[in-house]
Motif scaffolding. Structure first.
Motif, PDB file in Angstrom:
ATOM      1  N   VAL A   1     -67.000 -19.807  58.055  1.00 30.50           N
ATOM      2  CA  VAL A   1     -65.612 -19.955  58.473  1.00 30.50           C
ATOM      3  C   VAL A   1     -65.180 -18.652  59.135  1.00 30.50           C
ATOM      4  O   VAL A   1     -65.389 -17.565  58.575  1.00 30.50           O
ATOM      5  CB  VAL A   1     -64.684 -20.265  57.283  1.00 30.50           C
TER       6      VAL A   1
ATOM      7  N   ASP B   1     -61.658 -20.321  63.394  1.00 29.23           N
ATOM      8  CA  ASP B   1     -61.328 -21.605  62.779  1.00 29.23           C
ATOM      9  C   ASP B   1     -59.900 -21.613  62.254  1.00 29.23           C
ATOM     10  O   ASP B   1     -59.204 -22.623  62.333  1.00 29.23           O
ATOM     11  CB  ASP B   1     -62.294 -21.895  61.629  1.00 29.23           C
ATOM     12  N   LEU B   2     -59.479 -20.489  61.689  1.00 31.34           N
ATOM     13  CA  LEU B   2     -58.133 -20.327  61.157  1.00 31.34           C
ATOM     14  C   LEU B   2     -57.550 -19.023  61.670  1.00 31.34           C
ATOM     15  O   LEU B   2     -58.254 -18.012  61.758  1.00 31.34           O
ATOM     16  CB  LEU B   2     -58.158 -20.275  59.620  1.00 31.34           C
TER      17      LEU B   2
ATOM     18  N   HIS C   1     -54.519 -23.841  62.495  1.00 29.39           N
ATOM     19  CA  HIS C   1     -55.888 -24.369  62.573  1.00 29.39           C
ATOM     20  C   HIS C   1     -56.312 -24.483  64.036  1.00 29.39           C
ATOM     21  O   HIS C   1     -55.519 -24.899  64.885  1.00 29.39           O
ATOM     22  CB  HIS C   1     -55.972 -25.770  61.959  1.00 29.39           C
TER      23      HIS C   1
ATOM     24  N   ARG D   1     -57.444 -29.142  63.178  1.00 31.44           N
ATOM     25  CA  ARG D   1     -57.350 -29.600  61.791  1.00 31.44           C
ATOM     26  C   ARG D   1     -58.283 -30.790  61.522  1.00 31.44           C
ATOM     27  O   ARG D   1     -58.889 -30.891  60.453  1.00 31.44           O
ATOM     28  CB  ARG D   1     -55.900 -30.003  61.486  1.00 31.44           C
TER      29      ARG D   1
ATOM     30  N   ALA E   1     -61.870 -29.680  61.046  1.00 29.99           N
ATOM     31  CA  ALA E   1     -62.093 -28.676  60.005  1.00 29.99           C
ATOM     32  C   ALA E   1     -62.923 -29.257  58.868  1.00 29.99           C
ATOM     33  O   ALA E   1     -62.665 -30.359  58.390  1.00 29.99           O
ATOM     34  CB  ALA E   1     -60.754 -28.172  59.477  1.00 29.99           C
TER      35      ALA E   1
ATOM     36  N   THR F   1     -63.204 -24.783  55.406  1.00 31.25           N
ATOM     37  CA  THR F   1     -62.070 -24.314  56.214  1.00 31.25           C
ATOM     38  C   THR F   1     -60.756 -24.810  55.628  1.00 31.25           C
ATOM     39  O   THR F   1     -59.785 -24.054  55.512  1.00 31.25           O
ATOM     40  CB  THR F   1     -62.210 -24.800  57.672  1.00 31.25           C
ATOM     41  N   ARG F   2     -60.727 -26.079  55.244  1.00 30.93           N
ATOM     42  CA  ARG F   2     -59.509 -26.627  54.644  1.00 30.93           C
ATOM     43  C   ARG F   2     -59.180 -25.947  53.323  1.00 30.93           C
ATOM     44  O   ARG F   2     -58.019 -25.680  53.014  1.00 30.93           O
ATOM     45  CB  ARG F   2     -59.653 -28.146  54.453  1.00 30.93           C
TER      46      ARG F   2
END
Length: 300
Positions: free
Chosen positions: A96, A145-146, A270, A273, A276, A280-281
């Motif tokens: 991630v 990713d975030l 995100h 989303r 993901a 990641t979530r």
């Protein structure tokens, strides 16, 4: 049912992107005749000419350009759908990539990562500590990713995480404190201001600079804090990073008539989303959870 297949649109896009049938055929491992047939059939089915010859090359007609713009949305949507399916089939992602603005409370970040590590010990985390547009740039590049940022990202929806208070401070023996009165902008511009450099490579901001005659620009927030503690200038610094320095009087808020405190809403964004993976979530959830328990001096 659609008369034109997604594969036909993909082949038309390849011809345009690679500048002709021969190069496109080599790039996507199809024969030039297959591409030619697909595009010709597409034109017949639509009743619209999408390509026209220019010497030995071809180019989009005006109608073709408009149709291909819309078709690319279908192509990208199909690729996204396959990515989502692949993620679901493969299960857990191996890594991630998290971009966090340096103003985000460090205690909350540490708690979120510790909780995440306990739940996903084998998932790698790439942490990028960014400033201003740095995280947003990574979001646009698709390399994070975030993203945790105090700036909005065009085309993305963020979730509120925490509001960080910035306080204008200086060493207690700084000349600005020696004036012994309420300060305004004219006082500040005569002294050195410390600012943190935007980590973005392409579109950087000079957020917060007052056009002071003297400016020192550093790359990390902790460097700015250290220099202010040493009496080398004044700065707006996040209250969450000052802690004991304010409590013991190592740093003292400047008595500004206005603007002594700034509030920056920080968001969690995100990259996609729907695509993901579970790790990641989970990391997003832990970041949201951490700010409710680890953000002294901030309102979340």
């Amino acid at each position: 049912m659609s008369r034109v297949t997604l594969a036909q649109w993909q082949m038309l896009a390849a011809v345009v992107d690679h500048g002709g049938f021969a190069r496109a055929a080599e790039a996507i491992h199809k024969s030039p005749s297959t591409l030619n047939h697909a595009v010709h059939k597409l034109e017949q089915q639509l009743g619209v000419k999408v390509l026209e010859p220019v010497g030995r090359q071809v180019r989009l007609t005006e109608a073709g350009a408009m149709l291909l713009r819309r078709a690319r949305q279908l192509i990208e949507g199909a690729e996204a759908l396959e990515d989502v399916a692949g993620s679901l089939a493969e299960g857990l992602e191996a890594e991630v990539v998290l971009a966090v603005d340096q103003v985000f409370p460090s205690d909350a970040l540490a708690r979120a990562l510790a909780t995440f590590s306990a739940a996903f010990p084998h998932v790698r985390v790439q942490l990028h500590e960014t400033v201003l547009n740095g995280g947003i740039e990574m979001l646009y590049d698709g390399s994070a990713d975030l993203v945790v940022s105090g700036l909005a990202a065009q085309g993305f929806l963020g979730e509120p995480l925490v509001t960080v208070r910035f306080v204008a401070v200086a060493h207690p023996e700084h000349p600005l404190h020696g004036l012994g009165r309420t300060l305004d902008l004219r006082d500040l511009v005569q002294h050195r201001q410390l600012v943190v450099r935007d980590s973005a490579q392409r579109q950087s901001l000079d957020s917060g600079w007052l056009k002071a005659e003297q400016r020192w620009t550093v790359s990390h927030l902790e460097t700015s804090i250290d220099m202010v503690k040493r009496g080398l200038g004044f700065a707006w610094l996040p209250e969450t990073r000052l802690g004991e320095a304010l409590t013991v009087g190592q740093l003292v808020p400047l008595p500004l008539a206005a603007g002594g405190i700034r509030e920056i809403p920080v968001q969690l964004i995100h990259r996609d989303r729907d695509r993901a993976g579970p790790a990641t979530r989970a990391l997003a959830h832990h970041l949201q959870e951490a700010v409710t328990t680890c953000a002294p001096g901030a309102d979340g």
